[in-house]
Motif scaffolding. Sequence first.
Motif, PDB file in Angstrom:
ATOM      1  N   GLN A   1       4.174   5.667  -5.307  1.00 44.83           N
ATOM      2  CA  GLN A   1       4.098   5.496  -6.970  1.00 44.83           C
ATOM      3  C   GLN A   1       3.253   6.580  -7.549  1.00 44.83           C
ATOM      4  O   GLN A   1       3.400   7.162  -8.594  1.00 44.83           O
ATOM      5  CB  GLN A   1       3.854   4.113  -7.366  1.00 44.83           C
ATOM      6  CG  GLN A   1       3.932   3.941  -8.934  1.00 44.83           C
ATOM      7  CD  GLN A   1       5.156   4.146  -9.424  1.00 44.83           C
ATOM      8  OE1 GLN A   1       6.182   3.580  -8.979  1.00 44.83           O
ATOM      9  NE2 GLN A   1       5.344   4.826 -10.519  1.00 44.83           N
ATOM     10  N   GLY A   2       1.979   6.578  -6.739  1.00 41.80           N
ATOM     11  CA  GLY A   2       0.934   7.503  -7.239  1.00 41.80           C
ATOM     12  C   GLY A   2       1.472   9.019  -6.917  1.00 41.80           C
ATOM     13  O   GLY A   2       1.417   9.794  -7.972  1.00 41.80           O
ATOM     14  N   SER A   3       2.182   9.096  -5.904  1.00 40.66           N
ATOM     15  CA  SER A   3       2.588  10.607  -5.484  1.00 40.66           C
ATOM     16  C   SER A   3       3.834  11.017  -6.662  1.00 40.66           C
ATOM     17  O   SER A   3       3.849  11.986  -7.212  1.00 40.66           O
ATOM     18  CB  SER A   3       3.243  10.751  -4.097  1.00 40.66           C
ATOM     19  OG  SER A   3       3.714  11.917  -3.931  1.00 40.66           O
TER      20      SER A   3
ATOM     21  N   SER B   1       0.692  -1.409   0.137  1.00 39.99           N
ATOM     22  CA  SER B   1       0.096  -0.041  -0.120  1.00 39.99           C
ATOM     23  C   SER B   1       0.929   1.087   0.231  1.00 39.99           C
ATOM     24  O   SER B   1       0.613   2.168  -0.579  1.00 39.99           O
ATOM     25  CB  SER B   1      -0.856   0.125   1.175  1.00 39.99           C
ATOM     26  OG  SER B   1      -1.801  -1.106   1.228  1.00 39.99           O
ATOM     27  N   ALA B   2       1.977   1.192   0.812  1.00 38.60           N
ATOM     28  CA  ALA B   2       2.596   2.340   1.004  1.00 38.60           C
ATOM     29  C   ALA B   2       3.702   2.335  -0.373  1.00 38.60           C
ATOM     30  O   ALA B   2       3.540   3.871  -0.893  1.00 38.60           O
ATOM     31  CB  ALA B   2       3.845   2.215   2.107  1.00 38.60           C
ATOM     32  N   TYR B   3       3.911   1.535  -1.131  1.00 39.11           N
ATOM     33  CA  TYR B   3       4.585   1.642  -2.361  1.00 39.11           C
ATOM     34  C   TYR B   3       3.745   2.200  -3.361  1.00 39.11           C
ATOM     35  O   TYR B   3       4.064   2.969  -4.059  1.00 39.11           O
ATOM     36  CB  TYR B   3       4.950   0.205  -2.756  1.00 39.11           C
ATOM     37  CG  TYR B   3       5.497   0.120  -4.267  1.00 39.11           C
ATOM     38  CD1 TYR B   3       6.951   0.634  -4.483  1.00 39.11           C
ATOM     39  CD2 TYR B   3       4.808  -0.101  -5.303  1.00 39.11           C
ATOM     40  CE1 TYR B   3       7.253   0.556  -5.952  1.00 39.11           C
ATOM     41  CE2 TYR B   3       5.327  -0.375  -6.518  1.00 39.11           C
ATOM     42  CZ  TYR B   3       6.459   0.144  -6.582  1.00 39.11           C
ATOM     43  OH  TYR B   3       6.941  -0.003  -8.096  1.00 39.11           O
ATOM     44  N   SER B   4       2.418   1.666  -3.411  1.00 36.25           N
ATOM     45  CA  SER B   4       1.712   2.144  -4.544  1.00 36.25           C
ATOM     46  C   SER B   4       1.364   3.770  -4.021  1.00 36.25           C
ATOM     47  O   SER B   4       0.947   4.335  -5.084  1.00 36.25           O
ATOM     48  CB  SER B   4       0.197   1.426  -4.045  1.00 36.25           C
ATOM     49  OG  SER B   4      -1.024   1.723  -4.932  1.00 36.25           O
ATOM     50  N   ALA B   5       1.006   4.149  -2.924  1.00 40.90           N
ATOM     51  CA  ALA B   5       1.163   5.544  -2.538  1.00 40.90           C
ATOM     52  C   ALA B   5       2.134   6.401  -3.054  1.00 40.90           C
ATOM     53  O   ALA B   5       1.878   7.430  -3.777  1.00 40.90           O
ATOM     54  CB  ALA B   5       0.754   5.670  -0.887  1.00 40.90           C
TER      55      ALA B   5
END
Length: 295
Positions: free
Chosen positions: A86-88, A80-84
């Motif tokens: 990546q989105g940032s 989840s942190a990685y996805s966030a």
Amino acid sequence: MKRYIFSVSLFVGCLLFTSCVSKKQFVGLQDDYKTLQIENGKLNQSYQDAQVQLAECRASGKSLDDRLAEARKSNQELRSAYSALQGSLDKSLQQNSQGNINISKLVDEINASNRFIKQLVETKSKSDSLNMVLSNNLTRSLSRDELKEVDVQVLKGVVYISLADNMLYKSGGYEVNDRAGQTLSKIAKIIMDYKDYDVLVEGNTDTDPIIRPNIRNNWDLSSLRASSVVQVLQNSYGVDPKRLTAAGRGEYNPIADNNTALGKQRNRRTQIIITPKLDQFMELIDKAPESSDKK
């Protein structure tokens, strides 16, 4: 446990058959029994140790299961942190790209503004040159002394010739006096030099009310004065009446303060406005000299 039961059963059987065996055999059986007891004790101890080890394995297995569940939860949190992140990162890259586009657009706008400012400067220089050409051409018929009695200004290609009322009319009157004839003849010559120009004669007064028969107010007075000049230009100097327009502004177009005598004197004036048509205006632009600072 099975071996233990078997040993007891064997021992009991031996007791039952004691009468049938010798003493030596009986002692051997006793030794065997003792050996069986020792082995049984070892088996019991092994069994107890196995039970403890089983309990420890089960506890260790539960701990491993808990750790596995915790590891899976941590892994999901990391995903989840990685996805966030990546989105940032994608958003930052998009904003940076948009920023580059905005900067490029701003540079283009600045360049366009600079070109427009340069064009305005060039137009202003051209306009100043045009005004100089018009002023020189339209006043060449007047002598230096005559220019002292006539105020000539050229603004945006339009010529304003302003005449004081005391040079043209008697006080409170609208008929053109003899003294004005010579000056109007010079102005008529200017007008005749530019046959296609439109001519507006505009009367102006101060705020003092007019008290004369058949003149109701300063509107009437200013209009009558403009009409008198138009008729002199037409009848005495041959200016085409189709080019002429008479207009009265009354007291509502002052150029000075009406609270002073000098201000009122400046406001009592007649303006002759000479306006070139569009085609003549363009011709004058073509004839306008280049600015002295251009190379």
